[in-house]
Design a protein around this motif. Sequence first.
Motif, short mmCIF file in Angstrom:
data_model
loop_
_atom_site.label_atom_id
_atom_site.label_comp_id
_atom_site.label_asym_id
_atom_site.label_seq_id
_atom_site.Cartn_x
_atom_site.Cartn_y
_atom_site.Cartn_z
N LEU A 129 -14.96 9.76 43.37
CA LEU A 129 -13.50 9.69 43.48
C LEU A 129 -12.91 11.02 43.93
O LEU A 129 -11.98 11.06 44.74
N ASP A 130 -13.45 12.13 43.42
CA ASP A 130 -12.99 13.45 43.86
C ASP A 130 -13.21 13.63 45.36
O ASP A 130 -12.33 14.11 46.08
N ARG A 186 -13.53 11.25 47.59
CA ARG A 186 -12.66 10.31 48.30
C ARG A 186 -11.25 10.87 48.43
O ARG A 186 -10.61 10.78 49.48
N LEU A 187 -10.74 11.46 47.34
CA LEU A 187 -9.40 12.05 47.38
C LEU A 187 -9.32 13.21 48.37
O LEU A 187 -8.34 13.34 49.10
N MET A 215 -9.39 11.66 51.87
CA MET A 215 -8.16 10.94 52.16
C MET A 215 -7.03 11.90 52.52
O MET A 215 -6.12 11.54 53.25
N ALA A 216 -7.09 13.13 52.04
CA ALA A 216 -6.05 14.12 52.31
C ALA A 216 -5.97 14.42 53.81
O ALA A 216 -4.91 14.81 54.30
#
Length: 64
Positions: free
Chosen positions: A40-41, A43-44, A47-48
């Motif tokens: 998740l880290d 992915r975030l 995504m930025a």
Amino acid sequence: MTQTTEPTVITEALTVIDRSLAQLAARELVSSTEMSDLLLDLRLLLMASDPGPVDEPVGEGAPA
């Protein structure tokens, strides 16, 4: 809010991966929660660099 450039985001993601691999390499077992948090880290971070719409994730029950 300033948008991070793509090479910077990739560098940050690689840093997270390298740091996590170093921490996990010494362990025999890693919990699924820890791996989910790591993914998740990442992915975030990734995504930025892409402000566009996010497609639905592919997983159980989702069409491939």
